[in-house]
Design a protein around this motif. Structure first.
Motif, PDB file in Angstrom:
ATOM      1  N   GLN A   1      72.825  51.710  40.011  1.00 51.23           N
ATOM      2  CA  GLN A   1      73.471  52.400  41.115  1.00 51.23           C
ATOM      3  C   GLN A   1      72.483  52.683  42.254  1.00 51.23           C
TER       4      GLN A   1
ATOM      5  N   SER B   1      86.064  44.751  41.185  1.00 46.78           N
ATOM      6  CA  SER B   1      87.439  45.214  41.010  1.00 46.78           C
ATOM      7  C   SER B   1      88.015  44.851  39.646  1.00 46.78           C
TER       8      SER B   1
ATOM      9  N   ARG C   1      80.355  49.760  36.938  1.00 46.73           N
ATOM     10  CA  ARG C   1      79.761  50.869  37.681  1.00 46.73           C
ATOM     11  C   ARG C   1      79.327  50.457  39.082  1.00 46.73           C
TER      12      ARG C   1
ATOM     13  N   THR D   1      80.335  49.452  42.604  1.00 49.42           N
ATOM     14  CA  THR D   1      81.584  49.830  43.268  1.00 49.42           C
ATOM     15  C   THR D   1      82.329  48.662  43.893  1.00 49.42           C
TER      16      THR D   1
ATOM     17  N   PRO E   1      83.667  49.512  48.728  1.00 50.60           N
ATOM     18  CA  PRO E   1      83.906  50.175  47.439  1.00 50.60           C
ATOM     19  C   PRO E   1      85.395  50.165  47.077  1.00 50.60           C
ATOM     20  N   ARG E   2      85.665  49.965  45.820  1.00 54.69           N
ATOM     21  CA  ARG E   2      87.058  49.922  45.377  1.00 54.69           C
ATOM     22  C   ARG E   2      87.663  51.323  45.443  1.00 54.69           C
TER      23      ARG E   2
ATOM     24  N   THR F   1      86.010  43.207  45.592  1.00 55.55           N
ATOM     25  CA  THR F   1      87.001  43.979  46.345  1.00 55.55           C
ATOM     26  C   THR F   1      87.379  43.324  47.662  1.00 55.55           C
TER      27      THR F   1
END
Length: 232
Positions: free
Chosen positions: A65, A163, A158, A160, A129-130, A207
Motif C-alpha cells: 500500500q 476490481s 488491497r 485499489t 480507486p474502485r 478499474t
C-alpha cells in the motif's frame, strides 16, 4: 490448534482439514484479536510463506500500500526522510506500518523500490480507486482448494485499482520458472502464482480501460510483489 501449530514448527505437512482449520483460525485472529494476529504473523508468517506460499500481512496496510501511495503521489517520497515529523502527510492507515519500520528497519524506508514511470504516458497515473470491494473468483468456487491462492488474491485486492481477480488455468507439470504479471489489454493483466504443487494462471481486472494506466499498474504490482522481498 496447538497440534496444527506444532506440525508447522516441525515442517510436517497439514491435511486438507487441518489447513482449513488453520485458515479459519487466522481469519478469526485477524478480525477479533489484531494484537494476537500480529504476533502470529511474526511467529508463523515466514513458515507459512515457505511451506504454503501463504502471505499474511501483519498490518492493515504495509509495503504494498505504501508503494501504491507513492506511485500515486510521487512528491510524497521526500516525506519518508522526514519521519516521524511528516507522518501526518501519509494516510492514517499507513501510520502503524511506517512507525514500525521507523523503529525496527529504518533503512528500508530509504531503499524502497518504485516502478520506473519515466517512459509511461499519463505519468504517475494509476487506474482510479474502485468504489466497491474487489471480486475474487476461484475455480470450483473453492477458495482454499489451492494453498496460498486465496491469500495471494486477498493481497492483490488491497491494491485499489484492482476490481476483480479470477483464476483460469492450472499447470502441475512444467511449472512456471517464476511468478510474474503481464499486460493483456487496457483493462486486464495476467498473473502467475506458484505453490509447491502447481502454477496457477489468473486475470487481474482493472478499474479503468486505459493501456498506459494498465502498464503502470502492472509495473506497480511487479515491483511490490516481486522486486521487494520484504514480506510485510
Amino acid at each position: 490448534m496447538r497440534k496444527i501449530l506444532r506440525k508447522l514448527e516441525y515442517n510436517h505437512p497439514l491435511s486438507t482439514e487441518e489447513y482449513d482449520q488453520l485458515m479459519d483460525y487466522v481469519d478469526w485472529l485477524r478480525q477479533k484479536a489484531p494484537e494476537s494476529y500480529f504476533l502470529f504473523c511474526q511467529q508463523y508468517g515466514g513458515i507459512l510463506y515457505k511451506q504454503y506460499s501463504l502471505y499474511l500481512p501483519p498490518f492493515p496496510a504495509g509495503m504494498d500500500q505504501l508503494i501504491e501511495y507513492l506511485v500515486r503521489n510521487p512528491l510524497a517520497c521526500k516525506d519518508l526522510g522526514g519521519l516521524p515529523g511528516t507522518l501526518a502527510s501519509f494516510p492514517p492507515v499507513l501510520h502503524p506500518y511506517l512507525l514500525h519500520l521507523l523503529h525496527h528497519d529504518p533503512r528500508l524506508l530509504q531503499s524502497i523500490n518504485l516502478p520506473d514511470i519515466a517512459g509511461v504516458d499519463n505519468k504517475g497515473s494509476l487506474p482510479e480507486p474502485r468504489k466497491q470491494p474487489a471480486v475474487l473468483k476461484f475455480e470450483a468456487a473453492n477458495s482454499n482448494k489451492e494453498p496460498g491462492l486465496k491469500a495471494h488474491f486477498e493481497r492483490l485486492s488491497r491494491f485499489t485499482f484492482v476490481s476483480r481477480l479470477q483464476s483460469y488455468r492450472y499447470l502441475t507439470r512444467h511449472k512456471a520458472a517464476q511468478d510474474r504479471i503481464e499486460v493483456v489489454d487496457g483493462q486486464r493483466l495476467a498473473g502467475i502464482f506458484t505453490n509447491k504443487e502447481k502454477s496457477i494462471y489468473y486475470y487481474i481486472f482493472l478499474t479503468e480501460d486505459n493501456l498506459d494506466k494498465a502498464r503502470l499498474a502492472c509495473e506497480t504490482l511487479n515491483t511490490a510483489l516481486y522486486s521487494s522481498r520484504k514480506r510485510s
